[in-house]
Enzyme design. Structure first.
Site, PDB file in Angstrom:
ATOM      1  N   GLU A   1       0.885  -1.177   0.000  1.00  0.00           N
ATOM      2  CA  GLU A   1       0.000   0.000   0.000  1.00  0.00           C
ATOM      3  C   GLU A   1       0.916   1.219   0.000  1.00  0.00           C
ATOM      4  OE1 GLU A   1      -3.309   0.142  -0.047  1.00  0.00           O
ATOM      5  OE2 GLU A   1      -3.811  -1.966   0.253  1.00  0.00           O
TER       6      GLU A   1
ATOM      7  N   CYS B   1      -1.660   9.589   1.995  1.00  0.00           N
ATOM      8  CA  CYS B   1      -1.276   8.895   0.750  1.00  0.00           C
ATOM      9  C   CYS B   1      -2.175   9.287  -0.410  1.00  0.00           C
ATOM     10  CB  CYS B   1      -1.306   7.391   0.946  1.00  0.00           C
ATOM     11  SG  CYS B   1      -2.896   6.768   1.502  1.00  0.00           S
TER      12      CYS B   1
END
Ligand code: NAD
Length: 484
Positions: free
Chosen positions: A229, A263
């Site tokens: 991720e 993110c």
């Protein structure tokens, strides 16, 4: 206080590889007997994650604020504790249906006389979880929920940049779980590096693309499968027909929540040539309304550590030196040269060029480069020449453009007229593609990522099919094989 004061964290002592290996053997032990934990036990663990958070949320919010220097407790509530509880409640509702055998059609003649085929999703065993600092609960206990739903045990390593949070989560995990279910490992980069040498059955790594390369190389030694991720430069396209006020509000929210240390934060924005000035003045208005002051305003989050703070400031200086126009959105005209909480005000970079560092690496902070365009196709071309991003945002209502964004570009997620909420749609898989990640969690995809999707075939009982097609090979067996 001078620069560096709040950045000196009480780093936690490293944990040795031997201790980690011992803890891993305890976690592996249940799988020496069975890979079939009941749905009840999986739900019980997820319920305990919820309980752990609910019963300790004030303390959790307080330690996150302490680790950041300044981060509002309501922000941690929204993005860490409530987000994880909501995620867990969604999985609780779904897990019974996810664990059911996934029937598959057996084809002729394998389907004759009562044979059946299905996918049996069973636990992989022990899953390692490495989490970053930016949302320390969502990104550690979040993956843990689907790891538990899939019937696994887990070993977690939180970031060294949130030591107080890591310490607390370690204590709480020990209180709510046994060491044969889940353990937390504390320590610095050496501990994280050693962590990747362990023989996990799967590892979920959330963090930067650069470190992901080291993690991938290290786990290759034991062929440990990975879910990555990661991050990257998530572009934003503002269409010529976009509602500018709403769009700029969403985009600037993405750059100011957690000071853009997210993110899925928009990294840089494309606006039509004629709309740049309007973008700048609406961004100014947004910051004025949301953060009339910044330096000592607890609503505005600190930059996590000195390296990151210096890196962000050097991205601004480099852009300035190479000819960009830098617009600092600083409503109270505060002096940011000496400050306790290490904040960087929202900053726009106009006319960025590709040779500027800010256009070459993920920003992960409250700085927004604005690129202008005259033709939509040029934007798509530009984006398709960059590494694949975690998210691609589009603001506007042009159906052809929306179709192009969805069909003709590749990114982990494509999001229209919205920012960040793709993470909150628990039924949607959350993950990147290529350098922004591989694999996903959230929703059924998360459950599947952390399960072994075992193929099961229960053959028919009356005929030995091999006797029809196997040796001795004759014309008859040849005919039968061709029919099959
Ligand atoms: P990072 O890669 O520096 O660190 C992440 C974790 O990796 C930490 O726990 C750290 O201890 C560990 N680590 C560091 N060096 C290691 C090594 N050599 N071997 C093994 N582990 C090591 O990332 P960060 O600064 O904590 O987080 C920021 C990055 O994470 C950004 O790139 C951001 O986009 C990304 N991110 C991605 C997601 C997502 O869900 N896709 C979420 C949050 C952050």
């Amino acid at each position: 206080m001078g620069l560096g004061g709040v950045f000196i964290k009480n780093s936690l002592p490293d944990t040795s590889l031997e201790i980690m290996q011992e803890k891993l053997s305890i976690l592996k032990e249940p799988f020496l007997k069975s890979f079939n934990p009941s749905v009840k036990s999986r739900k019980d663990r997820i319920e305990r994650v919820i309980k752990l958070i609910e019963e300790n949320s004030d303390q959790i919010h307080a330690v996150i604020s302490k680790d950041f220097g300044s981060r509002h407790e309501q922000l941690s509530q929204l993005t860490d504790t409530l987000a994880t509880i909501s995620h867990a409640k969604h999985v609780l509702k779904k897990v019974s249906s996810w664990v059911k055998p996934d029937r598959r059609k057996a084809r002729f003649p394998l389907n004759l006389l009562g044979s059946s085929a299905y996918v049996h999703n069973q636990p992989l065993g022990v899953i390692g979880i490495i989490a970053p600092w930016n949302f320390p609960i969502s990104l550690s206990l979040g993956p843990l929920i689907e790891v538990f739903a899939a019937g696994n045990n887990a070993m977690m390593k939180l970031s060294e940049f949130v030591p107080e949070t890591s310490k607390l989560i370690d204590e709480l995990i020990k209180k709510y779980f046994s060491e044969a279910e889940v353990v937390v490992i504390n320590g610095g980069v050496q501990t994280s590096t050693d962590f990747t040498k362990l023989k996990f059955d799967h590892l979920v790594y959330t963090g930067s693309t650069a470190v992901a390369k080291k993690v991938s190389a290290s786990v290759a030694e034991n062929l440990v499968p990975l879910t990555l991720e990661l991050g990257g430069k998530s572009p934003v396209i503002v269409s010529s027909d976009a509602d500018m006020k709403k769009s700029v509000g969403q985009i600037m929210t993405g750059k100011t929540v957690n000071a853009g240390q997210i993110c899925v934060a928009p990294d840089y924005t494309f606006v039509p040539d004629s709309k740049q000035d309007e973008f700048v003045s609406l961004a100014r208005e947004f910051v004025q309304n949301s953060f009339p002051t910044i330096k000592n305003n607890p609503d505005y989050t600190s930059i996590i550590h000195l390296n990151h703070y210096e890196r962000l400031n050097s991205l601004i200086s480099d852009a300035k030196e190479k000819g960009a126009t830098v617009v600092e959105l600083n409503p109270a005209n505060e002096d940011f040269s000496q400050q306790e909480y290490h904040k960087i005000p929202p900053t726009l970079i106009l006319n960025p060029s590709d040779d500027m560092e800010i256009m070459q690496e993920e920003i992960f902070g409250p700085i927004m480069p604005i690129k202008t365009y005259s033709k939509f196709e040029e934007v798509i071309q530009y984006i398709n020449h960059q590494p694949k991003a975690l998210a691609l945002y589009y603001f506007g209502n042009n159906k052809n453009e929306i179709d192009t964004v969805i069909n003709d570009t590749s990114s982990g997620q494509a999001v229209m007229n919205e920012w960040g909420f793709q993470y909150a749609y628990e039924d949607l898989p959350f993950g990147g593609v290529g350098p922004s990640g591989s694999g996903a969690y959230h929703g059924k995809e998360g459950f599947l990522s952390f399960s072994h999707n075992k193929a099961v075939l229960k053959g028919q009982k009356l005929i030995n099919l091999w006797s029809l097609v196997g040796a001795p090979f004759t014309e008859k067996t040849d005919k039968m094989a061709k029919r099959f």
